[in-house]
Write a protein that holds these residues in place. Structure first.
Motif, short mmCIF file in Angstrom:
data_model
loop_
_atom_site.label_atom_id
_atom_site.label_comp_id
_atom_site.label_asym_id
_atom_site.label_seq_id
_atom_site.Cartn_x
_atom_site.Cartn_y
_atom_site.Cartn_z
N ALA A 77 0.81 -1.22 0.00
CA ALA A 77 0.00 0.00 0.00
C ALA A 77 0.84 1.27 0.00
O ALA A 77 0.39 2.31 -0.49
CB ALA A 77 -0.93 0.00 1.21
N SER A 78 2.05 1.20 0.54
CA SER A 78 2.88 2.40 0.66
C SER A 78 3.26 3.00 -0.69
O SER A 78 3.70 4.14 -0.76
CB SER A 78 4.14 2.10 1.48
OG SER A 78 4.95 1.14 0.80
N GLU A 79 3.09 2.24 -1.75
CA GLU A 79 3.37 2.76 -3.09
C GLU A 79 2.28 3.72 -3.57
O GLU A 79 2.49 4.47 -4.53
CB GLU A 79 3.48 1.60 -4.09
CG GLU A 79 4.60 0.63 -3.80
CD GLU A 79 5.97 1.27 -3.96
OE1 GLU A 79 6.14 2.08 -4.91
OE2 GLU A 79 6.85 0.98 -3.13
N TYR A 80 1.13 3.73 -2.89
CA TYR A 80 -0.03 4.45 -3.41
C TYR A 80 -0.63 5.47 -2.45
O TYR A 80 -1.32 6.39 -2.88
CB TYR A 80 -1.13 3.45 -3.78
CG TYR A 80 -0.66 2.35 -4.70
CD1 TYR A 80 -0.51 2.57 -6.06
CD2 TYR A 80 -0.36 1.08 -4.19
CE1 TYR A 80 -0.08 1.56 -6.91
CE2 TYR A 80 0.07 0.06 -5.03
CZ TYR A 80 0.21 0.31 -6.39
OH TYR A 80 0.64 -0.69 -7.22
N THR A 81 -0.42 5.29 -1.13
CA THR A 81 -1.14 6.11 -0.16
C THR A 81 -0.29 6.25 1.10
O THR A 81 0.59 5.40 1.35
CB THR A 81 -2.50 5.46 0.17
OG1 THR A 81 -3.32 6.36 0.92
CG2 THR A 81 -2.34 4.16 0.93
N PRO A 82 -0.51 7.30 1.90
CA PRO A 82 0.30 7.49 3.11
C PRO A 82 0.01 6.45 4.19
O PRO A 82 -1.03 6.49 4.85
CB PRO A 82 -0.08 8.89 3.59
CG PRO A 82 -0.72 9.57 2.44
CD PRO A 82 -1.39 8.48 1.66
N VAL A 83 0.92 5.51 4.33
CA VAL A 83 0.89 4.50 5.40
C VAL A 83 2.32 4.35 5.89
O VAL A 83 3.26 4.76 5.22
CB VAL A 83 0.34 3.14 4.90
CG1 VAL A 83 -1.09 3.27 4.42
CG2 VAL A 83 1.23 2.55 3.82
N PRO A 84 2.52 3.75 7.06
CA PRO A 84 3.89 3.58 7.54
C PRO A 84 4.72 2.75 6.56
O PRO A 84 4.29 1.70 6.08
CB PRO A 84 3.70 2.84 8.87
CG PRO A 84 2.31 3.20 9.30
CD PRO A 84 1.52 3.31 8.04
N ARG A 85 5.93 3.23 6.28
CA ARG A 85 6.84 2.48 5.40
C ARG A 85 7.62 1.47 6.23
O ARG A 85 8.31 1.83 7.19
CB ARG A 85 7.80 3.43 4.69
CG ARG A 85 8.64 2.74 3.60
CD ARG A 85 9.45 3.74 2.82
NE ARG A 85 10.58 4.22 3.59
CZ ARG A 85 11.78 3.64 3.61
NH1 ARG A 85 11.99 2.54 2.92
NH2 ARG A 85 12.75 4.15 4.33
N ARG A 129 -12.05 8.14 1.82
CA ARG A 129 -12.34 8.31 0.39
C ARG A 129 -11.04 8.33 -0.42
O ARG A 129 -10.94 7.69 -1.49
CB ARG A 129 -13.13 9.61 0.17
CG ARG A 129 -13.47 9.91 -1.28
CD ARG A 129 -14.36 8.86 -1.89
NE ARG A 129 -14.66 9.13 -3.29
CZ ARG A 129 -15.81 9.66 -3.72
NH1 ARG A 129 -16.75 10.01 -2.84
NH2 ARG A 129 -16.02 9.85 -4.99
N GLN A 130 -10.03 9.03 0.08
CA GLN A 130 -8.75 9.08 -0.63
C GLN A 130 -8.11 7.70 -0.72
O GLN A 130 -7.55 7.33 -1.75
CB GLN A 130 -7.80 10.06 0.07
CG GLN A 130 -8.24 11.51 0.04
CD GLN A 130 -8.51 12.00 -1.37
OE1 GLN A 130 -7.65 11.94 -2.23
NE2 GLN A 130 -9.73 12.48 -1.60
N LEU A 131 -8.20 6.94 0.35
CA LEU A 131 -7.66 5.57 0.35
C LEU A 131 -8.37 4.72 -0.71
O LEU A 131 -7.73 4.02 -1.50
CB LEU A 131 -7.84 4.95 1.72
CG LEU A 131 -7.31 3.53 1.89
CD1 LEU A 131 -5.82 3.54 2.15
CD2 LEU A 131 -8.02 2.81 3.03
N HIS A 132 -9.69 4.78 -0.72
CA HIS A 132 -10.46 3.99 -1.67
C HIS A 132 -10.18 4.39 -3.11
O HIS A 132 -10.23 3.55 -4.02
CB HIS A 132 -11.96 4.13 -1.38
CG HIS A 132 -12.38 3.45 -0.12
ND1 HIS A 132 -13.63 3.66 0.46
CD2 HIS A 132 -11.74 2.56 0.70
CE1 HIS A 132 -13.72 2.93 1.56
NE2 HIS A 132 -12.60 2.26 1.72
N GLU A 133 -9.90 5.68 -3.33
CA GLU A 133 -9.62 6.14 -4.68
C GLU A 133 -8.20 5.80 -5.12
O GLU A 133 -7.95 5.57 -6.31
CB GLU A 133 -9.82 7.67 -4.76
CG GLU A 133 -11.24 8.14 -4.52
CD GLU A 133 -12.19 7.78 -5.66
OE1 GLU A 133 -11.70 7.43 -6.76
OE2 GLU A 133 -13.41 7.83 -5.44
N ALA A 134 -7.27 5.76 -4.18
CA ALA A 134 -5.85 5.62 -4.53
C ALA A 134 -5.40 4.19 -4.76
O ALA A 134 -4.56 3.92 -5.63
CB ALA A 134 -4.99 6.27 -3.44
#
Length: 266
Positions: A77-85, A129-134
């Motif tokens: 997921a880190s390739e697409y949205t802000p989550v812990p790397r 919403r941003q997560l679902h879109e990204a």
């Protein structure tokens, strides 16, 4: 993602909690602060460095916690949205651990946001919403759909919310095995409760954490639980603002279904 294998020092006690030897090794003498201990014995610590902050999560070997699963999902997921790397993982006979870089912001249930729930609710809805879109459905290797969840469900309502606790399990299961049609397939967070959204100092969404269940599912699997959790964390009355900010009309049928599925677990 680096696999860490180390010779470990003895365990120590910090703020009344035994620090696993693996965590002591990962810290390498840097300041260590306990952040969370869950009911299954999982531990989270913050490590402070001169230039950065890290978190290390530790799952004891007998806990059953899906920490390896979370590391895999965060790495994707880190390739697409802000989550812990994720910067490292490791395992020995004591358990499995994961080291990740800290994201900016505070949990949406931090005291500052409990005092300003309107900001928090808007950020939670906008961030979801941003997560679902990204996150790309076509490229997602993880499943959180109804069939998958039913297949691994413990079929237990003993710790469910009071609205479900007294439903006979055969009745609940009959309802769960008759899902509504999928509204829109997205990559869901999988645990979109309020604490797992981060807000910056201005109250804007800055990322998501705790994503061990991330996978493709109807967006209502997230929406039903995220809106429900607002009541637990901020009191009643915030669901209309949540749905308006996300940009969707409330769907009572799908909400009821996915809340029951949530309580049936996992």
């Amino acid at each position: 993602m680096a696999e860490l294998s180390t010779v470990q020092p003895p365990e120590s006690v910090f703020d009344g909690v035994v620090v696993p030897a693996a965590v002591e090794t990962v810290a390498r003498g840097r300041p260590l602060r306990p952040v969370w201990q869950n009911a299954l014995g999982g531990l989270t610590y913050e490590i402070s460095d001169v230039n950065a902050r890290f978190f290390v999560k530790f799952a004891p070997s007998d806990s059953g916690l899906p920490l390896r699963q979370e590391a895999e999902r965060l790495a994707w997921a880190s390739e697409y949205t802000p989550v812990p790397r994720v910067v490292g993982t490791g395992e020995d006979e004591s358990g499995f651990w994961m080291i990740s870089e800290a994201l900016p912001g505070r949990s949406a249930v931090d005291a500052i946001w409990r005092k300003n729930p309107e900001k928090a609710v808007k950020a939670i809805a906008y961030g979801l919403r941003q997560l679902h879109e990204a996150l790309p459905v076509d490229g997602c290797p993880f499943d959180w759909g109804v069939e998958h969840r039913l297949a691994i469900s413990p079929r237990d309502l003993s710790e469910a919310d009071e609205i479900h606790r007294d439903i006979p399990i055969d009745v609940a299961w009959a309802r769960a095995t008759d899902p509504p049609p999928v509204d829109r397939l997205v990559v869901c967070h999988g645990d979109a409760c309020s604490p797992n959204t981060l807000l910056d100092d201005d109250g804007e969404w800055s990322g998501h954490v705790d994503m061990a269940a991330l996978g493709t599912a109807d967006r209502w699997a997230d929406l039903a639980v995220a809106s429900w959790a607002l009541n637990w964390n901020y009191g009643d009355g915030w669901e209309p603002l949540f749905f308006a900010t996300y940009g969707i009309e409330s769907d009572p049928g799908r909400i009821a279904y996915y809340r029951l599925l949530w309580d049936l677990g996992p």
